[in-house]
Structure formats: structure tokens, C-alpha cells
Design an enzyme around this catalytic site. Structure first.
Site, PDB file in Angstrom:
ATOM      1  N   ALA A   1       8.488  36.568 -35.777  1.00  0.00           N
ATOM      2  CA  ALA A   1       7.594  35.798 -34.921  1.00  0.00           C
ATOM      3  C   ALA A   1       6.422  36.662 -34.477  1.00  0.00           C
ATOM      4  O   ALA A   1       6.582  37.861 -34.236  1.00  0.00           O
ATOM      5  CB  ALA A   1       8.341  35.286 -33.695  1.00  0.00           C
TER       6      ALA A   1
ATOM      7  N   GLY B   1       4.929  41.048 -31.771  1.00  0.00           N
ATOM      8  CA  GLY B   1       5.821  40.499 -32.779  1.00  0.00           C
ATOM      9  C   GLY B   1       7.261  40.852 -32.490  1.00  0.00           C
ATOM     10  O   GLY B   1       7.552  41.792 -31.749  1.00  0.00           O
ATOM     11  N   ASP B   2       8.155  40.064 -33.072  1.00  0.00           N
ATOM     12  CA  ASP B   2       9.561  40.374 -32.990  1.00  0.00           C
ATOM     13  C   ASP B   2      10.231  39.898 -34.269  1.00  0.00           C
ATOM     14  O   ASP B   2       9.906  38.832 -34.792  1.00  0.00           O
ATOM     15  CB  ASP B   2      10.233  39.711 -31.788  1.00  0.00           C
ATOM     16  CG  ASP B   2      11.607  40.303 -31.545  1.00  0.00           C
ATOM     17  OD1 ASP B   2      11.670  41.429 -31.016  1.00  0.00           O
ATOM     18  OD2 ASP B   2      12.607  39.668 -31.915  1.00  0.00           O
ATOM     19  N   THR B   3      11.153  40.689 -34.787  1.00  0.00           N
ATOM     20  CA  THR B   3      11.853  40.368 -36.023  1.00  0.00           C
ATOM     21  C   THR B   3      13.349  40.298 -35.758  1.00  0.00           C
ATOM     22  O   THR B   3      13.921  41.209 -35.158  1.00  0.00           O
ATOM     23  CB  THR B   3      11.542  41.425 -37.103  1.00  0.00           C
ATOM     24  OG1 THR B   3      10.124  41.449 -37.310  1.00  0.00           O
ATOM     25  CG2 THR B   3      12.231  41.087 -38.415  1.00  0.00           C
TER      26      THR B   3
ATOM     27  N   LYS C   1       6.654  39.551 -24.935  1.00  0.00           N
ATOM     28  CA  LYS C   1       5.986  40.841 -25.144  1.00  0.00           C
ATOM     29  C   LYS C   1       4.477  40.690 -24.980  1.00  0.00           C
ATOM     30  O   LYS C   1       3.827  41.503 -24.311  1.00  0.00           O
ATOM     31  CB  LYS C   1       6.315  41.400 -26.531  1.00  0.00           C
ATOM     32  CG  LYS C   1       7.739  41.868 -26.691  1.00  0.00           C
ATOM     33  CD  LYS C   1       8.018  42.272 -28.136  1.00  0.00           C
ATOM     34  CE  LYS C   1       9.466  42.674 -28.348  1.00  0.00           C
ATOM     35  NZ  LYS C   1       9.729  43.049 -29.752  1.00  0.00           N
TER      36      LYS C   1
END
Length: 190
Positions: free
Chosen positions: A105, A68-70, A52
Site C-alpha cells: 500500500a 508505504g507498507d508491505t 505513516k
């Protein structure tokens, strides 16, 4: 110093505001979020966060890019971002009475183009859910588009026995790690 948030999530924008950070722009990345064969949950979160940031950095040379990524995981199983009531119900039934991990992250590409990454992992414990509780939560609609089919910052808070780790990371952006990463990278508005 320009900061671009590579996310369409209003939660991430609200979380940044909690620590006094307002991005100059929001530019969501449009990437394929499919899980690769054999990919571990924490590696999946890291990869998506990095991809991203890289995708958005191509459109904003010289800016700081925050992505970010969850990922919600039970063991090595990655739970989906629930798009249907059935998906949300399956997630809640799986999480009922169990502990699971939330991997959040973040990736920051600084003004010189260097990439920096951090991962926050938290543990969430759900109470054993009864049918009425699951039905009530499904009726709330909060689950839609949420990793693991729930939002800890809403009605699901009453279904969670405890957490260990970063509350903001579970919501979608680990604020301590974000602030430290921005400061270490030379962003002075953090």
C-alpha cells in the site's frame, strides 16, 4: 516542491531512485504496527500506510508525503517482519511450495493536505523448500526485518518459482502506482 519519504527503508529509497525520484528528506514515521482484531491483510497495509503518511505530514506542512507498507499474507494470515531466526524459519516453512499474496500500500499526502491511496497486490509462488535451502537462507541473514521472512531481491530469488504482479511492490514500493499518484497529485519531478 518538497517530497518527504515517510520510511526508514533503504530499499524504498533505492526503488525511488530507479525512477529518478530523490526525496528532499527521509522522515520515518514511528507508529504502532500491531494488527487489529479481524483486520484483513490488505486493510492492514492500507491503514499502516495512511497512518505513516499522516504522522509525518504533521511535521512537514505543505510538502508531499509518501508512505508505504508491505504485508505478506497466506490467506487471511499476516506474516510477521521476521526479527528472529525462528520467526524466519516458520515463515519459510509456511511459504514452502505455496502461493501467497504481497499487499503493498502507498499513501501520498499532497501539498494541499489531501490524501491519496493505492494498493498493489502481487502473488508469489515459492518452490518446495528443502531443509538445506531453509538453513542456507537463514544463514544469509537477509530475512531480518523482512515481511514474511524473505527478500525477493536477494538470495530468495532462487527459491521463487514465479510472480504475478509488481516486482517493485514485492520489494516494498510499487513504482508504477507511486509515479502515477505523484503525477496525478501535481508533483512535477516524477
Amino acid at each position: 516542491m518538497r517530497l518527504i519519504l515517510a520510511s526508514a527503508s533503504p530499499r524504498r529509497l533505492d526503488l525511488l531512485a530507479q525512477i529518478g525520484i530523490t526525496p528532499n528528506a527521509v522522515d520515518p514515521a514511528d507508529i504502532d504496527e500491531s494488527v487489529l482484531a479481524g483486520e484483513r491483510p490488505e486493510d492492514h497495509a492500507r491503514r499502516l500506510s495512511a497512518e505513516k503518511a499522516e504522522a509525518v505530514a504533521m511535521r512537514h506542512s505543505g510538502a508531499f508525503i509518501l508512505a508505504g507498507d508491505t504485508v505478506v499474507a497466506v490467506g487471511r494470515r499476516i506474516l510477521p517482519k521476521a526479527e528472529t531466526e525462528e520467526q524466519a524459519r516458520q515463515c519459510l516453512q509456511l511459504l514452502s511450495g505455496r502461493r501467497h499474496r504481497v499487499h503493498s500500500a502507498i499513501s501520498l499526502i499532497d501539498a494541499s493536505g489531501r490524501a491519496h491511496h493505492r494498493l498493489s497486490t502481487s502473488i508469489v509462488s515459492f518452490k518446495r523448500l528443502h531443509g538445506r535451502e531453509v538453513d542456507g537462507y537463514i544463514a544469509s541473514g537477509e530475512w531480518h526485518g523482512k515481511a514474511g521472512g524473505y527478500a525477493i531481491q536477494g538470495h530468495a530469488a532462487g527459491l521463487i518459482r514465479g510472480i504475478s504482479g509488481s516486482y517493485s511492490g514485492i520489494v516494498g514500493l510499487p513504482l508504477y502506482e507511486v509515479r502515477m499518484l505523484l503525477l496525478a497529485s501535481g508533483y512535477t519531478n516524477a
